[in-house]
Design a protein around this motif. Structure first.
Motif, short mmCIF file in Angstrom:
data_model
loop_
_atom_site.label_atom_id
_atom_site.label_comp_id
_atom_site.label_asym_id
_atom_site.label_seq_id
_atom_site.Cartn_x
_atom_site.Cartn_y
_atom_site.Cartn_z
N GLU A 215 -17.29 -11.68 -60.39
CA GLU A 215 -18.22 -12.76 -60.08
C GLU A 215 -19.48 -12.74 -60.95
OE1 GLU A 215 -18.89 -12.81 -55.84
OE2 GLU A 215 -20.67 -14.07 -56.06
N VAL A 264 -27.94 -14.19 -52.24
CA VAL A 264 -28.60 -14.39 -53.53
C VAL A 264 -28.40 -13.18 -54.43
CG1 VAL A 264 -30.80 -14.94 -54.64
CG2 VAL A 264 -30.38 -15.68 -52.29
N SER A 265 -27.97 -13.44 -55.67
CA SER A 265 -27.87 -12.37 -56.66
C SER A 265 -28.90 -12.58 -57.74
CB SER A 265 -26.48 -12.38 -57.31
OG SER A 265 -25.52 -11.89 -56.40
N ARG A 277 -27.01 -6.53 -62.60
CA ARG A 277 -27.46 -7.13 -61.34
C ARG A 277 -28.56 -6.24 -60.81
NH1 ARG A 277 -26.87 -7.33 -55.68
NH2 ARG A 277 -26.50 -9.40 -54.82
N GLY A 280 -30.88 -8.52 -55.16
CA GLY A 280 -30.25 -9.60 -54.42
C GLY A 280 -30.92 -9.71 -53.08
N THR A 281 -30.62 -10.74 -52.36
CA THR A 281 -31.12 -10.81 -50.99
C THR A 281 -30.12 -11.53 -50.11
OG1 THR A 281 -32.73 -11.86 -49.51
CG2 THR A 281 -32.61 -12.73 -51.72
C1 LIG Z 1 -22.09 -10.91 -52.01
C2 LIG Z 1 -22.34 -12.00 -53.01
C3 LIG Z 1 -22.43 -11.39 -54.38
C4 LIG Z 1 -21.14 -12.93 -52.96
O1 LIG Z 1 -21.28 -14.00 -53.79
C5 LIG Z 1 -23.62 -12.82 -52.67
O2 LIG Z 1 -23.48 -13.42 -51.48
C6 LIG Z 1 -24.87 -11.98 -52.69
O3 LIG Z 1 -25.38 -11.65 -53.72
N1 LIG Z 1 -25.43 -11.63 -51.51
C7 LIG Z 1 -26.66 -10.88 -51.36
C8 LIG Z 1 -26.34 -9.44 -51.12
C9 LIG Z 1 -27.55 -8.56 -51.37
O4 LIG Z 1 -27.77 -8.13 -52.50
O5 LIG Z 1 -28.31 -8.34 -50.43
#
Ligand SMILES: CC(C)(CO)[C@@H](O)C(=O)NCCC(=O)O
Ligand SMILES: Nc1ncnc2c1ncn2[C@@H]1O[C@H](COP(=O)(O)OP(=O)(O)OP(=O)(O)O)[C@@H](O)[C@H]1O
Ligand SMILES: [Mn+2]
Length: 916
Positions: A215, A264-265, A277, A280-281
């Motif tokens: 992804e 969110v990535s 990466r 993310g959230t």
């Molecule tokens: C799990 C994915 C990558 C699926 O697209 C996405 O929903 C995401 O980045 N969620 C946030 C996860 C985190 O880093 O807290």
């Protein structure tokens, strides 16, 4: 100093009359042209250009419809017959998927088989110019279209039905092109969590295996491709203002990519395939939609978003002022209206959920989540010193308020250091990246100039719209148009927001201000067009500086300009529809298509009226081309066909007299007369009612002579003396002749026959090769490259110079024999050739021309651009590497405006000063 003053004056004059020009051009092109030309030629229906009616010209550069041997299939049950196109090859398609937690994104490719007509003109041009058919073989995917479609993941069955109905799962890349070594049929590239989760379902329902791609890899590949290959993909959005930004490909990295999907990535991107990466959230689009649904009982995401537009978050959010008794906490830079605690107010009140307005809940939620993402994004940008942050993912949904809120957050916390940018293909990054993971997709090699984005009506509704069955054919599309327009003005924009004046606080504005109250459900769908991949397009090699080149003279980002043009186009629509319907014999089917065209085009205009940047950065050239494309979409191949034929015939009938007259003149007066002639003949373009009244007693040659007499110098911009000196030499000095001239021709009829051909003949006589550059596809009454050989053949009957040159250029049939035994090479004659320009519009964007034209340009040292579309609305400010002449007639009132002439001759040869 004097020179620059003169230059400025000329420029002002030119710009000053543009206002007047616009009206005239449109009036002319769409008004009912009943000039003497037509009245006289009673036999107008006779086919003069047999090719035009037999089969639609398949431009080498723009995929087109093959309507040859078309048949109407009458079906008892159906009110409207289906049109069968036996020679229309089926699209070869293939597909990539991004199956996310909330939405499934599809990117699929369709290709018409390369069936471009190998006519005698093409063959002779290829021979003459040593031009060959691009690199289709080695880059299998090139020459087709990319479509973008999305579905809700919870409705995956609709998606499967769509794929099945379009047979998208059957067209793997390899089997179509390779020598059958690998058979990858039945394998679809897929990314996102659903590529794992739903693999069995795809196998079961469609018999295909999903080839899983990472992804993050896909997001980055998609973003890099879009940012490099699509002009104006990225834009900023602050306080309701959208501004497209052009990022130099070599100045792209590093950047932060924030993909706001369900979650969110945040990815730091350092290059192609070079990324990490970094964060993310889990508070993302899914959070907004999920919590919002629970709290408001909304049935759809759009409904929730729409609610927010009428909301006031102060009833939910605890503001700094609520805590500080209405005061700012200025010491730490917080105003009273800043949100201190999202949803915080609800703790101190004894109200139940039902007592809060869903609108307010939605807005508070949207702000909470947008700010939070903006802030985390900024902190991560800070962590790695990244200045640019691109936001993607469908949470954004082209929604002005969401973007403003994110932008505000980034701007605020970074003290203006970092900038939030958004992407037009926001949620399709992953799917596009998955698509790019096919081997030999060829996309990497595509350049900006080989991509043309179009906005057909079918696209948003088969694709963009999340619900509803796919539209299989034109008939379904028309039915759909009929149904959809009954519902009123549904195709319009997401409501643009304007900030409240004088608001304070962290949010910058308290409540979104909306022009209307509904969020159009099709809005985000319409902002992503179909991407045509056209490998044969090239940048015109004679542009002085392609980087500085801007085709459009008029700036449509000026709202009054845009409004003016949209109004003109809508005013002339019914007349155009009449012509189009008549061009197809006025049948019931033609009427129905005409009606659908009118609805579709009005819908585009309405959409643009409401949101000018709906289709990205739009120039006048794009707008006019959109009209032509929309006609083609409803299978109107050439609305001006019979008008063009009549005018060609009438003009050809008087050409011999004109040539006799010209030949009786000395060199100098002949040159002037020729130029006056081009101007005079270009006037036939406008064919306004006033002109008809004046001229209804004259024959075409009389009208032509009369207007030529009105072309007295001095002209508005008059560089004739410079041109003459270059052509004929100064007193004691003989200038070298031009080697090759490219003549960008405009209209059929008098314009080409009595204006440009005699000028071409003069150049040929002087030993200059002439290449006539004409449209690949019909646009208004413009002459096309395919029509020119017949016109020339007819003219050649009366003129030895044209005949010989056309023979040498391979345009006459008997010459084909000569060319092949190469005896022609010994001839001293110079050739007359015809090349297509790669467009189907009255304007020309010289960044995207046919490879034929690019090849012809290699040896050219003189360009002549004629008419308003090509020399005024576009290219007026274009600078070239060689001599260039722009010949334009303009004027508000045709009768008074005959002296309204723009004429400039621009030397850009070394050391010479530009004259304009
Ligand atoms: C799990 C994915 C990558 C699926 O697209 C996405 O929903 C995401 O980045 N969620 C946030 C996860 C985190 O880093 O807290
Ligand atoms: N019509 C819609 N239906 C549902 N959600 C929508 C719609 N339009 C926009 N959204 C928003 O877009 C989000 C999904 O965005 P996107 O498709 O980029 O993510 P995803 O790939 O489904 O999620 P993830 O990558 O986290 O698995 C939703 O959570 C919602 O906030
Ligand atoms: Mn996703």
């Amino acid at each position: 100093m004097a020179a620059s003053l003169e230059k400025e004056q000329k420029q002002n004059q030119v710009i000053g009359i543009i206002e007047e020009e616009k009206l005239q051009k449109q009036e002319s092109k769409s008004s009912n042209k009943i000039t003497r030309t037509q009245v006289e030629s009673g036999e107008g229906e006779r086919e003069m250009t047999p090719t035009a009616s037999n089969s639609m010209h398949r431009s080498g550069s723009r995929p087109q419809l093959d309507v040859s041997k078309a048949e109407i299939q009458v079906n008892e049950e159906e009110k409207y017959p289906t049109i069968l196109l036996p020679n229309q090859s089926d699209d070869l398609s293939h597909l990539a998927l991004d199956i996310g937690g909330s939405l499934i994104k599809l990117v699929y490719f369709s290709r018409h088989e390369n069936q471009s007509v190998d006519d005698k003109r093409k063959r002779s041009v290829n021979e003459r110019l040593g031009f060959s058919k691009g690199n289709r073989r080695s880059y299998p995917i090139l020459g087709g279209r990319l479509h973008f479609v999305k579905f809700e993941t919870r409705k995956i069955n609709e998606c499967l039905d769509f794929i099945h109905s379009k047979q998208l799962h059957c067209g793997g890349l390899e089997p179509c092109y390779s020598d059958g070594v690998t058979d990858q049929n039945g394998i679809i590239k897929a990314t996102g969590g659903g590529a794992y989760k739903y693999a069995d379902l795809f196998k079961e329902r469609l018999g295909v295996s999903l080839d899983k791609e990472d992804e993050m890899d896909c997001l980055v590949a998609g973003a890099n491709f879009l940012l490099k290959a699509i002009r104006h993909e990225a834009f900023t959005h602050m306080e309701g203002q959208k501004e497209f930004v052009q990022i130099e490909p070599n100045d792209l990295f590093p950047y932060l990519l924030v993909n706001i999907g369900s979650g969110v990535s945040m990815i730091k991107v350092d290059g192609d395939g070079k990324f990490e990466r970094i964060s993310g959230t889990n508070v993302g689009g899914g959070t907004y939609w999920g919590l919002g649904r629970l709290l408001t009982k909304c049935k759809s995401f759009d409904e929730l978003l729409e609610l927010s537009q009428k909301g006031d978050n102060r009833s939910m959010d605890m503001l700094v002022g609520d805590i500080y008794g209405g005061l700012d906490y200025s010491k730490i830079g917080l105003s009273a209206s800043t949100i201190a605690s999202s949803f915080g107010k609800t703790i101190s009140e004894k109200k139940e959920l039902e007592e809060y307005r869903p609108e307010d809940i939605s807005l508070s939620l949207l702000r909470m989540i947008s700010y939070n993402i903006g802030q985390i994004a900024y902190l991560n940008a800070l962590r790695f010193r990244l200045k640019r942050i691109f936001f993607g993912g469908f949470f954004i949904r082209g929604h002005a308020y969401t973007m403003d809120t994110i932008s505000f957050a980034v701007h605020f916390w970074s003290n203006g250091e970092a900038q939030a940018m958004f992407l037009r293909h926001e949620g399709f990054l992953g799917a596009l990246g998955a698509f790019m993971s096919y081997e030999k997709h060829g996309l990497d090699d595509l350049m900006v100039h080989q991509l043309v984005e179009r906005f057909p009506m079918g696209a948003p509704y088969t694709g963009g719209k999340i619900h509803g069955p796919p539209l299989g054919n034109l008939n379904e599309k028309i039915s759909w148009m009929e149904k959809f327009l009954r519902k009123g003005t549904e195709i319009t924009a997401p409501v643009p927001m304007t900030p409240l004046a004088g608001t304070t606080g962290l949010g910058g504005f308290e409540v979104p201000l909306s022009k209307g109250s509904t969020l159009r459900s099709d809005a985000s769908a319409l902002s992503v067009g179909v991407l045509h991949l056209v490998p044969t397009l090239e940048v015109f090699p004679l542009l002085a500086d392609p980087k500085l080149y801007e085709p459009n003279t008029i700036d449509l980002s000026d709202n009054s300009e845009l409004e003016y043009w949209l109004t003109i186009l809508s005013e002339h629509l019914s007349d155009l529809v009449d012509k189009a319907v008549a061009s197809e014999g006025g049948t019931d089917d033609a009427k129905r298509r005409g009606d659908a065209f009118a609805r579709a085009f009005s819908a585009h205009l309405a959409r643009l009226m409401e949101e000018p940047s709906a289709y990205g950065k739009l120039g006048l050239a794009n707008l006019l081309e959109m009209r032509e494309e929309c006609l083609r979409e409803f299978h109107f191949v050439d609305a001006y066909r019979s008008i063009k034929q009549r005018e060609n015939e009438a003009s050809l009938a008087v050409l011999p007299d004109l040539l006799v007259e010209l030949d009786s003149m000395d060199e100098e007066s002949r040159l002037l007369t020729l130029i006056e002639g081009v101007l005079a003949a270009n006037i036939f373009d406008w064919g306004s009612r006033a002109c008809v009244d004046l001229y209804h007693k004259g024959t075409i040659i009389e009208i032509y002579r009369m207007s030529r007499n009105k072309m007295r110098r001095p002209w508005r911009v008059d560089d004739f003396d410079d041109f003459k000196e270059r052509m004929l030499g100064a007193k004691n000095k003989k200038n070298s002749r031009h080697k090759r001239a490219l003549l960008f021709v405009d209209n059929s009829g008098a314009d080409i026959v009595l204006g440009m051909l005699p000028l071409a003949r003069e150049l040929l006589r002087r030993g200059t090769e002439v290449v006539l550059v004409a449209n690949s596809l019909p646009a208004l009454n413009d002459v096309t490259a395919m029509e020119l050989p017949d016109i020339i053949a007819e003219a050649a009957k009366h003129c030895d110079i044209l005949r010989r040159a056309a023979e040498v250029g391979g345009l006459l049939v008997d010459a084909m024999i000569n060319t092949s035994n190469s005896s022609i090479e010994n001839s001293s004659s110079v050739p007359l050739m015809v090349v297509e320009n790669g467009c189907g519009s009255p304007c020309i964007d010289l960044r995207q021309v046919s490879s034929e034209l690019a090849a012809a340009a290699k040896d050219a040292d003189l360009l002549i651009l004629e008419g308003m579309g090509r020399a005024l609305h576009t290219n007026l400010n274009a600078r070239f590497k060689c001599d260039a002449l722009k010949v334009i007639v303009s004027g508000l009132q045709p009768l008074l405006q005959f002296d309204e002439i723009i004429w400039h001759f621009h030397h850009s040869v070394f050391g010479r000063v530009s004259l304009i």
